[in-house]
Structure formats: C-alpha cells, structure tokens
Design a protein around this motif. Structure first.
Motif: not given
Length: 95
Positions: A11-12, A45-54
């Motif tokens: 996800l991104v 915070q969870l959305w922020g993890l997807a700043k780069e693909p996760v």
C-alpha cells in the motif's frame, strides 16, 4: 463477503487529495465528491506508514508493537480500515 485483504498487500498513500494534519489528525479534501475526510490519531499514524510503500502485515505488526491490542482485533480492524481508505482514495495498491 469479499476475501480479506492479504498481509502481503503493498500500500501507498495517494497523492490525489490535498491533506493536512490538525492536532495529530488527518484531514483530506475530496474535491470531486465535495467531502472532507478525517482520521483519528491512530488512523493518521497508520496512514502515515504508507508514505512509502508498506505491506498490510507491517501495518498490523506496527499496531501490535505500539498499542495494547490482541492480534485478532488488530488484524480485523486494520483490514477494515485499509479497505475503507482504499475505497475513499486515500490509499492505493503500490506497484
């Protein structure tokens, strides 16, 4: 019911909507629909993890490390949350 999202789903964040944070909570403007979308602190915070693909699995692991939550509850809640963000256009499947 649709098949659950797999842990390996990459996800991104999408870049289509203007976003900003107010008091640690995300606000996004969906101009096409005329809606303002908001996420609470944990969602932000969870959305922020997807700043780069996760991967979805990495998001679940992150929640388990940072919050006192049972694995089953985290998996259920985060899969639902990610599905909602995909539907809303805040996340997309990374290539």
């Amino acid at each position: 019911m649709a098949d659950p999202l797999p842990d390996t789903l990459l996800l991104v964040q999408t870049r289509r909507m203007p976003t900003g944070e107010i008091d640690g909570e995300l606000m996004a403007l969906d101009a096409a629909a005329g809606d303002v979308l908001g996420l609470d602190v944990i969602g932000t915070q969870l959305w922020g993890l997807a700043k780069e693909p996760v991967t979805l699995g990495a998001m679940i692991d992150w929640a388990l490390q940072h919050y006192d939550v049972a694995r089953e509850a985290a998996e259920t809640d985060i899969r639902r949350f990610v599905g909602d963000l995909l539907d809303a256009g805040l996340l997309e499947r990374a290539q």
